[in-house]
Design an enzyme around this catalytic site. Sequence first.
Site, PDB file in Angstrom:
ATOM      1  N   HIS A 161      27.160 -37.591  34.853  1.00  0.00           N
ATOM      2  CA  HIS A 161      27.628 -37.188  33.732  1.00  0.00           C
ATOM      3  C   HIS A 161      29.566 -37.278  33.561  1.00  0.00           C
ATOM      4  O   HIS A 161      29.656 -37.350  34.739  1.00  0.00           O
ATOM      5  CB  HIS A 161      27.532 -35.698  33.862  1.00  0.00           C
ATOM      6  CG  HIS A 161      28.193 -34.699  34.309  1.00  0.00           C
ATOM      7  ND1 HIS A 161      27.623 -33.277  35.395  1.00  0.00           N
ATOM      8  CD2 HIS A 161      29.611 -34.363  35.335  1.00  0.00           C
ATOM      9  CE1 HIS A 161      27.964 -32.927  35.644  1.00  0.00           C
ATOM     10  NE2 HIS A 161      29.856 -34.011  35.734  1.00  0.00           N
TER      11      HIS A 161
ATOM     12  N   GLU B 228      25.880 -33.709  30.653  1.00  0.00           N
ATOM     13  CA  GLU B 228      24.594 -34.018  31.344  1.00  0.00           C
ATOM     14  C   GLU B 228      23.259 -34.751  31.107  1.00  0.00           C
ATOM     15  O   GLU B 228      23.385 -35.045  29.621  1.00  0.00           O
ATOM     16  CB  GLU B 228      23.341 -31.961  31.435  1.00  0.00           C
ATOM     17  CG  GLU B 228      24.317 -31.564  31.865  1.00  0.00           C
ATOM     18  CD  GLU B 228      25.287 -31.228  33.328  1.00  0.00           C
ATOM     19  OE1 GLU B 228      25.081 -32.508  33.990  1.00  0.00           O
ATOM     20  OE2 GLU B 228      25.771 -30.613  34.467  1.00  0.00           O
TER      21      GLU B 228
HETATM   22  C1  GLP Z   1      32.364 -31.741  36.889  1.00  0.00           C
HETATM   23  C2  GLP Z   1      33.811 -32.283  35.845  1.00  0.00           C
HETATM   24  C3  GLP Z   1      34.073 -33.503  35.054  1.00  0.00           C
HETATM   25  C4  GLP Z   1      34.488 -34.108  36.860  1.00  0.00           C
HETATM   26  C5  GLP Z   1      33.143 -34.185  37.504  1.00  0.00           C
HETATM   27  C6  GLP Z   1      33.362 -34.225  39.071  1.00  0.00           C
HETATM   28  O1  GLP Z   1      31.806 -30.728  36.844  1.00  0.00           O
HETATM   29  N1  GLP Z   1      33.206 -31.036  34.173  1.00  0.00           N
HETATM   30  O2  GLP Z   1      34.886 -33.702  34.332  1.00  0.00           O
HETATM   31  O3  GLP Z   1      33.618 -35.634  36.034  1.00  0.00           O
HETATM   32  O4  GLP Z   1      32.243 -32.253  37.214  1.00  0.00           O
HETATM   33  O5  GLP Z   1      33.696 -33.771  39.326  1.00  0.00           O
HETATM   34  P1  GLP Z   1      34.814 -34.000  41.087  1.00  0.00           P
HETATM   35  O6  GLP Z   1      35.446 -35.461  40.382  1.00  0.00           O
HETATM   36  O7  GLP Z   1      35.046 -33.334  41.907  1.00  0.00           O
HETATM   37  O8  GLP Z   1      33.242 -35.426  41.404  1.00  0.00           O
END
Ligand code: GLP
Length: 263
Positions: free
Chosen positions: A142, A147
């Site tokens: 995503h 999603e």
């Molecule tokens: C979250 C956000 C995204 C983000 C992703 C990954 O749910 N909505 O914008 O890129 O998950 O997060 P992380 O960088 O902590 O792995």
Amino acid sequence: MQVVILDDPESVAEFAARRIAHVIAVAASRGRAGAIGVATGSSPLGTYRHLADLAAAGQLDLAHVSAFALDEYVGLPYDHPESYHAVIARTVTEPLGLDPALVHVPDGAATDPQAACARYEELIRGAGGIDIQLLGIGANGHIGFNEPTSSLTSRTRIKTLAQRTREDNARFFDSPDQVPIHCITQGLGTIADAGQALLVATGGSKAAAVAAMVEGPVTSMCPASVLQMHPHATVVVDDEAASRLTMRDYYQDVFRRLPGTDR
Ligand code: GLP
């Protein structure tokens, strides 16, 4: 799609910050303040730190720059520490010294969330669009909260979080059932309208999603694969996140031959 493979997360953060600074400088040279699309999650935190350093060193003027967050949970009050209003204030607005009036986050606490989605699209349009959109990627591919099975041309709207996303984000809450079920997110079409897309990913847990995004088919099953259709998309990864890419040598060869300004 430009794929940049660097040794470690620190180099990824530094590269991304320099790219954003360059885009803001180009906007300024054209008489525009510029707008950055900002993401939550742990992936972009290093980039924000480097941007804050550049601003503190006087190498980047962010005084009139606006920022647009990708997404927000529905139903969390703005002052909840895990609402993206609070997260963006803490990790972006304050350290970068942005003008809070120019920082926008979708209104997940609105009494009419549908209307809030339409308003957000208007706000982005009113600012003249987003010059560069910084992105992370979820383990399920995503971007924002789009999603798998999200329409590749979707606009800002209400979505239901996937179970995998709720589990991944449970670490920020006291218990998994506190993770909201719904969110507002910029659509894949909204993200695709940004002048540049810049996705950062580090660590082995992102390797499968990165490979699907870069080398798999363009499919709503991997929403980030929509970036293959973007004329200026850059994916910056560390060695571990790149570990499942099959054309690694080619990407590195391309990168080595780039003029200094693109590196
Ligand atoms: C979250 C956000 C995204 C983000 C992703 C990954 O749910 N909505 O914008 O890129 O998950 O997060 P992380 O960088 O902590 O792995």
